[in-house]
Design a protein around this motif. Structure first.
Motif: not given
Length: 321
Positions: A38, A63-65, A85, A142, A145-146, A275, A316
């Motif tokens: 990110c 954190h984008e998991t 999340e 993943s 999240e974004p 989510y 990305k």
């Protein structure tokens, strides 16, 4: 257990840390497979801080998991692909109790100092913030999240069929916000100052152009660049809504123009209960999301990748743990 640790600005290392112990009640264990890089990860790497969030001790990034559930869940089958999340709100403050947990002042959010992130082989996380993503790959999971940022913004904008939307900024969050807006039926135009970014938006199926090619105004504008506030407020129609999503400059809004135009300005910070919807959108548009999934690297490559600035070449980058 292998992890990606940001020691200080410009200094990231692959380190072995202790394996996880017992899983607390209400938590699940996840084998992390894919973590998207990110802009915040890059910003902490370059500067060691974002606003008041300052790196004061080593911190695990990410954190984008997307991962695989290993144990602990009563509702998700072991071995399922899951999206995680990354924030854990306190659950007690006025914001949590009124359904706005994204504003929780005691939020523990992955890779936001001093909280460790998810670029590590295994994590444990509250089950209520882990979501089944069956049918998706961990790379695709993943993206939840974004994409959630865009889902939250589109929801707050009350978009519907035939809403005309302008998105300023065709980076990852801008384009994912475009997908969220389209999923609500909106007519979407994406602009940017970077021709390469514009190409990504077009490849994802959106009407896109350099920002100076758009002269009209829109009832709803999503400012996703973090630096185009003046442009975005000029493109917002009288009585329209401007949503500030991108984080960049601390100045740029013309209050007189907002007042005279009756423009409603909304701050968008993270997301709330998005989510499941984000996962549905990924499944719906998975073919058009292909540009987000083209570049992936092994975790051991990450220190050199960040140092060389290679991430700037791709829409990305996903780190395989």
């Amino acid at each position: 257990m292998k992890s990606v640790v940001l020691e200080s600005a410009g200094n990231v290392k692959i380190e072995d840390i202790e394996e996880l112990g017992d899983i607390p009640e209400g938590y699940v264990k996840i084998k992390v497979q894919s973590v998207g890089i990110c802009g915040s990860d890059v910003h902490y790497y370059l500067h060691g801080k974002i606003g008041d969030f300052v790196l004061r001790k080593p911190m695990i990034l990410g954190h984008e998991t997307g991962g695989i559930l290993e144990s602990g869940s009563a509702s998700i089958k072991r071995g399922s692909v899951v999206a995680v999340e990354p924030g854990i709100p306190c659950g007690k403050c006025i914001y949590c109790r009124t359904g706005r947990y994204n504003l929780c002042p005691d939020m523990r959010f992955f890779a936001t100092p001093p909280v460790d992130g998810s670029m590590v082989e295994h994590i444990v996380h509250p089950e209520e913030f882990v979501y089944s993503a069956d049918g998706l790959t961990p790379d695709e999971a993943s993206l939840a999240e974004p994409l959630s940022v865009g889902v939250y913004a589109a929801r707050m904008a009350h978009l519907g069929p035939d809403s005309d939307v302008l998105i300023n900024g065709s980076g990852p969050v801008g384009i994912l916000t475009a997908f969220a807006a389209e999923s609500y039926g909106a007519n979407v135009t994406v602009v940017d100052i970077n021709p390469e970014r514009i190409e990504y938006a077009g490849e994802c199926g959106f009407s896109s152009c350099i920002n100076n090619k758009v002269s009209g105004q829109f009832d709803t504008v999503f400012e996703c660049s973090g630096y185009g506030h003046e442009y975005s407020i000029h493109r917002t129609a009288r009585g329209g809504d401007l949503f500030l999503i991108g984080m960049g400059e601390e100045e740029g809004i013309n209050p007189l123009m907002a007042s005279i135009g009756g423009i409603n300005i909304h701050g968008i910070f993270r997301y709330v209960n998005t989510y499941p919807e984000a996962i549905r959108i990924i499944k719906r548009y998975r073919n058009r999301l292909a540009p987000f999934l083209r570049k992936h690297i092994d975790v051991d490559e990450l220190p050199g990748y960040l140092a060389d600035g290679e991430y700037e070449k791709y829409l990305k980058t996903i780190v395989r743990i």
